[in-house]
Design an enzyme around this catalytic site. Sequence first.
Site, mmCIF file in Angstrom:
data_model
loop_
_atom_site.group_PDB
_atom_site.id
_atom_site.type_symbol
_atom_site.label_atom_id
_atom_site.label_comp_id
_atom_site.label_asym_id
_atom_site.label_seq_id
_atom_site.Cartn_x
_atom_site.Cartn_y
_atom_site.Cartn_z
ATOM 1 N N HIS A 1 12.030 17.911 11.357
ATOM 2 C CA HIS A 1 10.671 18.055 11.912
ATOM 3 C C HIS A 1 10.447 19.548 12.182
ATOM 4 C CE1 HIS A 1 7.028 16.954 13.879
ATOM 5 N NE2 HIS A 1 7.477 16.355 14.969
ATOM 6 N N HIS B 1 7.526 15.964 2.523
ATOM 7 C CA HIS B 1 6.823 15.498 3.721
ATOM 8 C C HIS B 1 6.618 13.997 3.613
ATOM 9 C CE1 HIS B 1 3.841 15.207 6.911
ATOM 10 N NE2 HIS B 1 4.342 16.345 7.332
ATOM 11 N N ASP C 1 6.313 24.607 7.030
ATOM 12 C CA ASP C 1 7.414 25.420 7.534
ATOM 13 C C ASP C 1 7.963 26.398 6.509
ATOM 14 O OD1 ASP C 1 7.518 24.364 10.094
ATOM 15 O OD2 ASP C 1 8.522 22.575 9.356
HETATM 16 N N1 CMC Z 1 15.269 18.499 -0.706
HETATM 17 C C1 CMC Z 1 15.843 17.687 -1.637
HETATM 18 N N2 CMC Z 1 15.562 16.380 -1.754
HETATM 19 C C2 CMC Z 1 14.674 15.861 -0.900
HETATM 20 C C3 CMC Z 1 14.033 16.637 0.094
HETATM 21 C C4 CMC Z 1 14.362 18.012 0.170
HETATM 22 N N3 CMC Z 1 13.792 18.802 1.084
HETATM 23 N N4 CMC Z 1 13.192 15.862 0.814
HETATM 24 C C5 CMC Z 1 13.294 14.632 0.292
HETATM 25 N N5 CMC Z 1 14.175 14.627 -0.737
HETATM 26 C C6 CMC Z 1 14.507 13.486 -1.607
HETATM 27 C C7 CMC Z 1 15.437 12.504 -0.917
HETATM 28 O O1 CMC Z 1 16.774 12.791 -1.166
HETATM 29 C C8 CMC Z 1 14.987 11.202 -1.523
HETATM 30 O O2 CMC Z 1 15.525 11.120 -2.824
HETATM 31 P P1 CMC Z 1 15.918 9.666 -3.456
HETATM 32 O O3 CMC Z 1 14.635 8.911 -3.567
HETATM 33 O O4 CMC Z 1 16.561 9.984 -4.771
HETATM 34 O O5 CMC Z 1 16.877 9.043 -2.469
HETATM 35 C C9 CMC Z 1 13.471 11.362 -1.696
HETATM 36 O O6 CMC Z 1 13.279 12.781 -1.837
HETATM 37 C C10 CMC Z 1 12.659 10.843 -0.506
HETATM 38 O O7 CMC Z 1 13.176 11.451 0.666
HETATM 39 P P2 CMC Z 1 13.151 10.775 2.103
HETATM 40 O O8 CMC Z 1 14.163 11.441 2.964
HETATM 41 O O9 CMC Z 1 13.246 9.284 1.941
HETATM 42 O O10 CMC Z 1 11.670 11.132 2.574
HETATM 43 P P3 CMC Z 1 11.115 11.062 4.058
HETATM 44 O O11 CMC Z 1 9.660 10.850 3.938
HETATM 45 O O12 CMC Z 1 11.891 10.073 4.869
HETATM 46 O O13 CMC Z 1 11.442 12.519 4.651
HETATM 47 C C11 CMC Z 1 11.271 14.803 5.219
HETATM 48 C C12 CMC Z 1 10.506 13.537 4.777
HETATM 49 C C13 CMC Z 1 10.254 15.871 5.596
HETATM 50 C C14 CMC Z 1 12.116 14.493 6.463
HETATM 51 C C15 CMC Z 1 12.183 15.277 4.051
HETATM 52 O O14 CMC Z 1 11.397 15.594 2.920
HETATM 53 C C16 CMC Z 1 13.035 16.497 4.446
HETATM 54 O O15 CMC Z 1 14.124 16.311 4.998
HETATM 55 N N6 CMC Z 1 12.564 17.737 4.152
HETATM 56 C C17 CMC Z 1 13.267 18.940 4.565
HETATM 57 C C18 CMC Z 1 12.988 19.224 6.044
HETATM 58 C C19 CMC Z 1 11.592 19.765 6.277
HETATM 59 O O16 CMC Z 1 11.149 20.682 5.593
HETATM 60 N N7 CMC Z 1 10.925 19.218 7.312
HETATM 61 C C20 CMC Z 1 9.605 19.700 7.741
HETATM 62 C C21 CMC Z 1 8.535 18.670 7.565
HETATM 63 S S1 CMC Z 1 6.891 19.406 7.730
HETATM 64 C C22 CMC Z 1 6.812 19.954 9.363
HETATM 65 C C23 CMC Z 1 6.621 18.831 10.310
HETATM 66 O O17 CMC Z 1 5.533 18.238 10.332
HETATM 67 O O18 CMC Z 1 7.569 18.549 11.053
#
Ligand code: CMC
Length: 428
Positions: free
Chosen positions: A266, A307, A364
């Site tokens: 987050h 996201h 971010d």
């Molecule tokens: N790098 C590589 N792979 C990723 C990433 C990433 N940053 N984000 C998601 N994936 C992949 C993940 O491994 C999964 O792959 P698969 O379908 O093969 O298993 C797929 O994409 C879906 O990911 P998820 O974790 O199920 O998606 P989510 O919606 O639960 O998570 C997230 C969203 C923001 C937590 C995630 O994208 C992440 O960890 N990003 C990096 C951290 C980040 O930049 N966070 C800031 C968010 S914006 C600011 C805010 O509002 O807080």
Amino acid sequence: MTDKFARLTIDGSDNTIDLPILSGNLGPDVIDVRSLGSSGCFTYDPGFLSTASCESKITFIDGGKGILLHRGYPIEQLADQSDYLETCYLLLNGELPNEQEKAEFENTITQHTMVNEAMARLFRGFHHDAHPMSMMCGAVGALSAFYHDSLDISNPEHRKTSAHRLIAKIPTLAAMCYKHHIGQPFMYPRNELSYSENFLHMMFGTPCDEPNVNPIIARAMDKIFLLHADHEQNASTSTVRLAGSSGANPFACIASGITALWGPAHGGANEAVLKMLDEIGSVDNIDEYVLKAKDKNDPFRLMGFGHRVYKNFDPRAKVMKETCAEVLNELGINDPQLAIAQRLEQIALEDEYFIERKLYPNVDFYSGIIMKAIGIPTDMFTVIFATGRTVGWIAHWNEMVSESYKIGRPRQLYTGYEARDYQTMDKR
Ligand code: CMC
């Protein structure tokens, strides 16, 4: 009321249940499952992948189209034409202020910027190398120990005063975290300065000098606060609502939001982005890190990408990217990390893995580079996010508490032991 229903048939029974379908003004319809519990079933949605947790009029996101509206106004227009405090007024009150309302609001916030002097003693109790977010969690929660006169959550005037106090005092506390960290005296706020100028003065000024804030930096700071102001029911806002649903006071609720924001998935992502760019070190190493991000057996993720809601682009990231270029240009900074960030963005946007999963740069990704250019140390980044987001948290808390609400109490799918007898020590 609605004339649309979703019919649910529960396997193995003749029982069908008609669940009302509710429509908002924008966005997908929701199936109202509130009556389902009485039939002996719960819905199951860990991570809230398909759950609308509340009704709200504050912020709308269309993740597919990359749209973010605050009270109907697009974020791009607010970033371009409004300022942070005006956006705070909009989020809290539902409408843009007229000239008089704007002046009154700015004056009220300015009058509330000082914190009780005892807060300085509280800060002195923290170890000098404490992470600023750990100090923020404690300091914001502690505000409720000082401002008893505005804690009646059923009183709209008390709620308003608490909202003003929080928006006004959080930058003061944020700057105190930094000053404590570097061992400099705490700076008192100055009423002649704007919100963002004041914050920068409390961060970088010293008692030896008169305020001297670069207007370009103050504008960029204001935009960073504005772009973080609200983002509907994200993890920290939902935490604030859940804490508030028990009747907890607003200072305690915002402190809970700050704790939820801290994680790298987050608000902690802005700090993690810079650490990642540091670790990558050079454009030549990017391919290796992209491979790591794609490797299922490697926990590494590209921080600042992806996201839960945006599956096209994050409109805040677009504005942030432009602001980043402007700030670096105007300050004449040639940051090698920007070159790494730009190349990383380009590679990720062309790579099948990221395209398939709709992983775009989020807010971010560029905010850290701007903050670094401004001179803000990396471990203060999430504190800055918390400062900007305070208005969103308080607007959502106030929206919930102003109407009838129930304590948030999710249920579970229990997969533990069935009932069993206590084992005395000699039988374990
Ligand atoms: N790098 C590589 N792979 C990723 C990433 C990433 N940053 N984000 C998601 N994936 C992949 C993940 O491994 C999964 O792959 P698969 O379908 O093969 O298993 C797929 O994409 C879906 O990911 P998820 O974790 O199920 O998606 P989510 O919606 O639960 O998570 C997230 C969203 C923001 C937590 C995630 O994208 C992440 O960890 N990003 C990096 C951290 C980040 O930049 N966070 C800031 C968010 S914006 C600011 C805010 O509002 O807080």
